[in-house]
Write an enzyme that holds these catalytic residues in place. Structure first.
Site, PDB file in Angstrom:
ATOM      1  N   THR A 125       0.830  -1.293   0.040  1.00 50.32           N
ATOM      2  CA  THR A 125      -0.060  -0.045   0.038  1.00 50.32           C
ATOM      3  C   THR A 125       0.876   1.346  -0.128  1.00 50.32           C
ATOM      4  O   THR A 125       1.899   1.443   0.293  1.00 50.32           O
ATOM      5  CB  THR A 125      -0.859  -0.091   1.240  1.00 50.32           C
ATOM      6  OG1 THR A 125      -1.286   1.218   1.617  1.00 50.32           O
ATOM      7  CG2 THR A 125      -0.100  -0.541   2.447  1.00 50.32           C
ATOM      8  N   GLU A 127       0.170   3.698   1.844  1.00 52.64           N
ATOM      9  CA  GLU A 127       0.341   4.042   3.166  1.00 52.64           C
ATOM     10  C   GLU A 127       1.626   3.921   3.934  1.00 52.64           C
ATOM     11  O   GLU A 127       2.165   4.554   4.601  1.00 52.64           O
ATOM     12  CB  GLU A 127      -0.534   3.162   4.151  1.00 52.64           C
ATOM     13  CG  GLU A 127      -1.973   3.748   4.153  1.00 52.64           C
ATOM     14  CD  GLU A 127      -2.225   5.091   4.956  1.00 52.64           C
ATOM     15  OE1 GLU A 127      -1.823   5.201   5.877  1.00 52.64           O
ATOM     16  OE2 GLU A 127      -2.711   5.999   4.167  1.00 52.64           O
ATOM     17  N   TYR A 149      -1.367   0.424  10.962  1.00 51.34           N
ATOM     18  CA  TYR A 149      -1.740  -0.422   9.668  1.00 51.34           C
ATOM     19  C   TYR A 149      -0.610  -0.490   8.860  1.00 51.34           C
ATOM     20  O   TYR A 149      -0.094  -1.445   8.252  1.00 51.34           O
ATOM     21  CB  TYR A 149      -3.041   0.269   8.948  1.00 51.34           C
ATOM     22  CG  TYR A 149      -3.173  -0.249   7.529  1.00 51.34           C
ATOM     23  CD1 TYR A 149      -3.710  -1.482   7.306  1.00 51.34           C
ATOM     24  CD2 TYR A 149      -2.609   0.465   6.668  1.00 51.34           C
ATOM     25  CE1 TYR A 149      -4.104  -1.851   6.156  1.00 51.34           C
ATOM     26  CE2 TYR A 149      -3.004   0.291   5.399  1.00 51.34           C
ATOM     27  CZ  TYR A 149      -3.733  -0.900   4.911  1.00 51.34           C
ATOM     28  OH  TYR A 149      -3.804  -1.229   3.667  1.00 51.34           O
ATOM     29  N   LYS A 153       1.814  -3.536   7.319  1.00 49.50           N
ATOM     30  CA  LYS A 153       2.023  -3.776   6.100  1.00 49.50           C
ATOM     31  C   LYS A 153       3.617  -3.637   5.344  1.00 49.50           C
ATOM     32  O   LYS A 153       3.939  -4.103   4.475  1.00 49.50           O
ATOM     33  CB  LYS A 153       1.162  -2.737   5.329  1.00 49.50           C
ATOM     34  CG  LYS A 153      -0.465  -3.199   5.206  1.00 49.50           C
ATOM     35  CD  LYS A 153      -0.783  -4.051   4.221  1.00 49.50           C
ATOM     36  CE  LYS A 153      -2.268  -4.454   4.246  1.00 49.50           C
ATOM     37  NZ  LYS A 153      -2.572  -5.438   3.233  1.00 49.50           N
TER      38      LYS A 153
HETATM   39  P1  NAP Z   1     -11.565  -4.540   2.066  1.00 53.55           P
HETATM   40  O1  NAP Z   1     -12.596  -4.014   1.421  1.00 53.55           O
HETATM   41  O2  NAP Z   1     -11.435  -3.725   3.547  1.00 53.55           O
HETATM   42  O3  NAP Z   1     -11.413  -6.079   2.329  1.00 53.55           O
HETATM   43  C1  NAP Z   1     -10.663  -6.514   3.178  1.00 53.55           C
HETATM   44  C2  NAP Z   1     -11.183  -8.281   3.149  1.00 53.55           C
HETATM   45  O4  NAP Z   1     -10.148  -8.858   4.184  1.00 53.55           O
HETATM   46  C3  NAP Z   1     -12.346  -8.498   3.855  1.00 53.55           C
HETATM   47  O5  NAP Z   1     -12.918  -9.642   2.689  1.00 53.55           O
HETATM   48  C4  NAP Z   1     -12.502  -8.985   5.172  1.00 53.55           C
HETATM   49  O6  NAP Z   1     -13.481  -9.836   5.506  1.00 53.55           O
HETATM   50  C5  NAP Z   1     -10.984  -9.686   4.755  1.00 53.55           C
HETATM   51  N1  NAP Z   1     -10.590 -10.110   6.266  1.00 53.55           N
HETATM   52  C6  NAP Z   1     -10.333  -8.964   7.250  1.00 53.55           C
HETATM   53  N2  NAP Z   1      -9.598  -9.470   8.378  1.00 53.55           N
HETATM   54  C7  NAP Z   1      -9.512 -10.778   8.006  1.00 53.55           C
HETATM   55  C8  NAP Z   1      -8.803 -11.876   8.542  1.00 53.55           C
HETATM   56  N3  NAP Z   1      -8.394 -11.747  10.007  1.00 53.55           N
HETATM   57  N4  NAP Z   1      -8.774 -13.069   8.005  1.00 53.55           N
HETATM   58  C9  NAP Z   1      -9.314 -13.056   6.941  1.00 53.55           C
HETATM   59  N5  NAP Z   1      -9.793 -11.893   6.104  1.00 53.55           N
HETATM   60  C10 NAP Z   1     -10.018 -11.073   6.765  1.00 53.55           C
HETATM   61  O7  NAP Z   1     -10.191  -4.082   1.335  1.00 53.55           O
HETATM   62  P2  NAP Z   1      -9.950  -3.801  -0.176  1.00 53.55           P
HETATM   63  O8  NAP Z   1     -10.288  -2.317  -0.409  1.00 53.55           O
HETATM   64  O9  NAP Z   1     -10.536  -4.720  -0.954  1.00 53.55           O
HETATM   65  O10 NAP Z   1      -8.071  -3.813  -0.140  1.00 53.55           O
HETATM   66  C11 NAP Z   1      -7.816  -5.205  -0.337  1.00 53.55           C
HETATM   67  C12 NAP Z   1      -6.209  -5.344   0.004  1.00 53.55           C
HETATM   68  O11 NAP Z   1      -5.511  -4.159  -0.578  1.00 53.55           O
HETATM   69  C13 NAP Z   1      -6.146  -4.935   1.634  1.00 53.55           C
HETATM   70  O12 NAP Z   1      -5.214  -5.781   1.867  1.00 53.55           O
HETATM   71  C14 NAP Z   1      -5.957  -3.497   1.711  1.00 53.55           C
HETATM   72  O13 NAP Z   1      -5.137  -3.337   2.792  1.00 53.55           O
HETATM   73  C15 NAP Z   1      -5.061  -3.307   0.300  1.00 53.55           C
HETATM   74  N6  NAP Z   1      -4.901  -2.066  -0.145  1.00 53.55           N
HETATM   75  C16 NAP Z   1      -6.116  -1.457  -0.418  1.00 53.55           C
HETATM   76  C17 NAP Z   1      -6.237  -0.144  -1.108  1.00 53.55           C
HETATM   77  C18 NAP Z   1      -7.545   0.607  -1.282  1.00 53.55           C
HETATM   78  O14 NAP Z   1      -7.597   1.752  -1.754  1.00 53.55           O
HETATM   79  N7  NAP Z   1      -8.568  -0.332  -1.627  1.00 53.55           N
HETATM   80  C19 NAP Z   1      -4.862   0.503  -1.375  1.00 53.55           C
HETATM   81  C20 NAP Z   1      -3.956  -0.208  -0.902  1.00 53.55           C
HETATM   82  C21 NAP Z   1      -3.794  -1.523  -0.537  1.00 53.55           C
HETATM   83  P3  NAP Z   1     -14.695  -9.541   5.860  1.00 53.55           P
HETATM   84  O15 NAP Z   1     -15.538  -8.915   4.716  1.00 53.55           O
HETATM   85  O16 NAP Z   1     -15.254 -10.484   6.778  1.00 53.55           O
HETATM   86  O17 NAP Z   1     -14.386  -8.118   7.065  1.00 53.55           O
HETATM   87  N1  GDD Z   2     -12.490   7.113   6.690  1.00 54.41           N
HETATM   88  C1  GDD Z   2     -12.597   8.533   7.027  1.00 54.41           C
HETATM   89  N2  GDD Z   2     -13.803   8.902   7.620  1.00 54.41           N
HETATM   90  N3  GDD Z   2     -11.358   9.129   6.564  1.00 54.41           N
HETATM   91  C2  GDD Z   2     -11.639  10.514   6.420  1.00 54.41           C
HETATM   92  C3  GDD Z   2     -12.849  11.242   7.307  1.00 54.41           C
HETATM   93  C4  GDD Z   2     -13.945  10.273   7.712  1.00 54.41           C
HETATM   94  O1  GDD Z   2     -14.930  10.804   7.929  1.00 54.41           O
HETATM   95  N4  GDD Z   2     -12.673  12.549   7.234  1.00 54.41           N
HETATM   96  C5  GDD Z   2     -11.394  12.673   6.559  1.00 54.41           C
HETATM   97  N5  GDD Z   2     -10.770  11.667   6.407  1.00 54.41           N
HETATM   98  C6  GDD Z   2      -9.577  11.444   5.733  1.00 54.41           C
HETATM   99  C7  GDD Z   2      -8.647  10.511   6.557  1.00 54.41           C
HETATM  100  O2  GDD Z   2      -7.987  11.109   7.732  1.00 54.41           O
HETATM  101  C8  GDD Z   2      -7.585  10.214   5.707  1.00 54.41           C
HETATM  102  O3  GDD Z   2      -6.433  11.275   5.413  1.00 54.41           O
HETATM  103  C9  GDD Z   2      -8.179  10.222   4.146  1.00 54.41           C
HETATM  104  O4  GDD Z   2      -9.433  10.748   4.291  1.00 54.41           O
HETATM  105  C10 GDD Z   2      -8.571   8.938   3.441  1.00 54.41           C
HETATM  106  O5  GDD Z   2      -9.059   7.946   4.344  1.00 54.41           O
HETATM  107  P1  GDD Z   2      -9.577   6.428   4.071  1.00 54.41           P
HETATM  108  O6  GDD Z   2     -10.557   6.433   3.094  1.00 54.41           O
HETATM  109  O7  GDD Z   2     -10.063   5.803   5.281  1.00 54.41           O
HETATM  110  O8  GDD Z   2      -8.413   5.969   3.495  1.00 54.41           O
HETATM  111  P2  GDD Z   2      -6.949   5.911   3.759  1.00 54.41           P
HETATM  112  O9  GDD Z   2      -6.272   6.394   2.881  1.00 54.41           O
HETATM  113  O10 GDD Z   2      -6.461   5.976   4.931  1.00 54.41           O
HETATM  114  O11 GDD Z   2      -6.711   4.245   3.487  1.00 54.41           O
HETATM  115  C11 GDD Z   2      -7.082   3.430   2.258  1.00 54.41           C
HETATM  116  O12 GDD Z   2      -5.907   3.455   1.451  1.00 54.41           O
HETATM  117  C12 GDD Z   2      -4.747   3.065   1.691  1.00 54.41           C
HETATM  118  C13 GDD Z   2      -3.969   3.187   0.489  1.00 54.41           C
HETATM  119  O13 GDD Z   2      -3.289   4.443   0.468  1.00 54.41           O
HETATM  120  C14 GDD Z   2      -7.185   2.068   2.786  1.00 54.41           C
HETATM  121  O14 GDD Z   2      -7.927   1.413   1.616  1.00 54.41           O
HETATM  122  C15 GDD Z   2      -6.181   1.303   3.164  1.00 54.41           C
HETATM  123  O15 GDD Z   2      -6.332  -0.094   3.177  1.00 54.41           O
HETATM  124  C16 GDD Z   2      -5.043   1.502   2.109  1.00 54.41           C
HETATM  125  O16 GDD Z   2      -3.781   0.956   2.241  1.00 54.41           O
END
Ligand code: NAP
Ligand code: GDD
Length: 369
Positions: A125, A127, A149, A153
């Protein structure tokens, strides 16, 4: 026929990746957690629930992972499962480490002992860059995690690199920047915004409370990002890649674009709430995808404004159907709106009360002497 095992099949990326792999002729296995209420709505939404072999497994439980690997006997493992909500990781640092750090090592160990030919994709990620203030990040940018987190990671990122070098595993890190879609979880800011915009537009909600509006993210469209995951796994040599759009926008800009997509003025509805701010945030993310473009031939096409529009329109459509009494597989109606505030507020209030109590106990004790 190629077999793939996807962990986190119930999340946002899992179903998009599964759909892509099915279209390429793979047999797809997906792990899900045993939870009291099944959450397969995303797989239903994409019409692929009955095309996937589901296996219960938890990243904190080695036996269940071993079983998932032996049942599926995969050519490729995509490790997408994680405690993926950054805000939550401050409340659950140990659980996050157990799942997001040790969970990856469990898989790498299983592959090392069971079958070294299995290819492994790790969901890394942006992050990881955390506190690094460079304006654009690539594969060589120094990593400074700013949350439990991200620290977990980063551990996984290094373990993938170490197992690749030490044991010759085909293991790669996809350093994906934020990617969103109508399947995004409600706790993340983009979906929280678009869901609220739809409800406000339809007269079902009055205001939207948000935390840090100044944070900037590089937001892309999730279905395009899962394609990059697959491409990484088809290379001759395993490597790590930044996947991003190369554009950054603030949360405020996302808010403005989302309200404007519904013909609303955001300033009338949005309230900044200090309680929604994180103890430590990542100020700005913007990825350089040059390596992915050159080696993988990957390039994003959906723009920021298109992404916002796709999400707002889909949330509007769903809420309109709900109002019309139609049932669709979807998370929002059962989601308590201020969910993300609950745990931290309760904890903070209790801590405040506790410290008041401690002070008065101290005073009483002092008065006695
Ligand atoms: P997500 O929607 O939060 O999905 C996470 C998945 O992991 C869900 O299926 C969840 O199951 C499962 N999970 C959580 N805890 C678990 C555990 N202890 N054992 C087995 N499964 C578990 O995340 P996503 O957005 O699809 O992202 C996929 C991956 O990419 C994640 O690893 C995330 O950290 C990473 N990532 C995401 C982004 C982004 O912007 N989306 C960016 C960079 C990296 P439940 O449905 O049961 O909760
Ligand atoms: N969730 C949330 N809720 N975020 C907020 C809010 C709120 O009400 N208000 C402001 N934010 C700001 C957070 O502080 C952060 O700076 C930004 O919005 C994005 O927050 P999220 O959407 O929760 O995503 P993230 O960037 O922290 O994390 C996501 O992206 C990562 C990749 O850069 C997740 O998908 C991570 O799993 C992933 O690794």
């Amino acid at each position: 026929m190629k077999r793939a095992l996807i962990t986190g099949i119930t999340g946002q990326d899992g179903p998009y990746l599964a759909k892509l792999l099915l279209s390429k002729g793979y047999k797809v296995f997906g792990t899900y957690r045993r939870v009291s209420t099944p959450n397969f709505w995303r797989l239903q939404h994409l019409g692929i629930l009955n095309k996937i072999t589901l296996i219960p497994a938890d990243l904190s439980d080695t036996s269940s992972l071993l079983e998932a690997v032996t049942i599926s006997d995969p050519h490729e493992i995509y490790n997408l499962a994680a405690q993926s909500f950054v805000g939550n990781s401050f409340d659950f640092p140990l659980l996050t480490t157990e799942v997001d750090a040790s969970g990856t090592t469990r898989f790498l160990e299983i592959i090392r002992h069971y079958n070294k030919n299995i290819k492994f994709y790790q969901a890394s990620t942006s992050e990881l860059y955390g506190a690094n203030v460079v304006s654009i990040q690539d594969e060589n940018t120094q990593m400074f995690p700013n949350s439990p987190y991200a620290a977990a990671k980063l551990h996984s990122y290094h373990m993938v690199r170490i197992y690749r070098k030490s044991y010759g595993l085909f293991a790669c890190n996809g350093i994906l920047f934020n990617h969103e879609s109508p399947l995004r979880g409600m706790e993340f800011v983009t979906r929280k915004i678009t869901n609220s915009v739809a409800k406000i537009k339809l007269g079902m909600q009055k205001e939207l409370r948000l935390g840090n509006l100044d944070a900037k993210r590089d937001w892309g469209f999730a279905p395009e990002y899962v394609n990059a995951m697959w491409l990484m796994m088809q290379q001759k040599i395993p490597d790590d890649f930044v996947i991003a759009t190369g554009e950054t926008h603030s949360v405020r800009e996302f808010v403005e674009a989302a309200f404007s997509a519904a013909g609303l003025d955001w300033k009338r509805y949005v309230i900044t709430d200090q309680k929604l701010k994180r103890p430590l945030d990542v100020h700005q993310l913007c990825g350089d995808n040059a390596k992915a473009q050159k080696v993988l031939g990957w390039k994003p096409s959906v723009t920021f404004n298109e992404l916002v529009k796709i999400m707002v329109e889909e949330d509007l459509r769903r809420w309109q159907m709900y109002k019309d009494g139609k049932i669709v597989p979807w998370d929002a109606p059962n989601y308590p709106h201020e969910m993300d505030m609950i745990s931290r507020n309760v904890v903070r209030d209790a801590q405040k009360e506790n410290s008041v109590r401690k002070k008065s106990r101290l005073k009483r004790l002092l008065n006695r002497f």
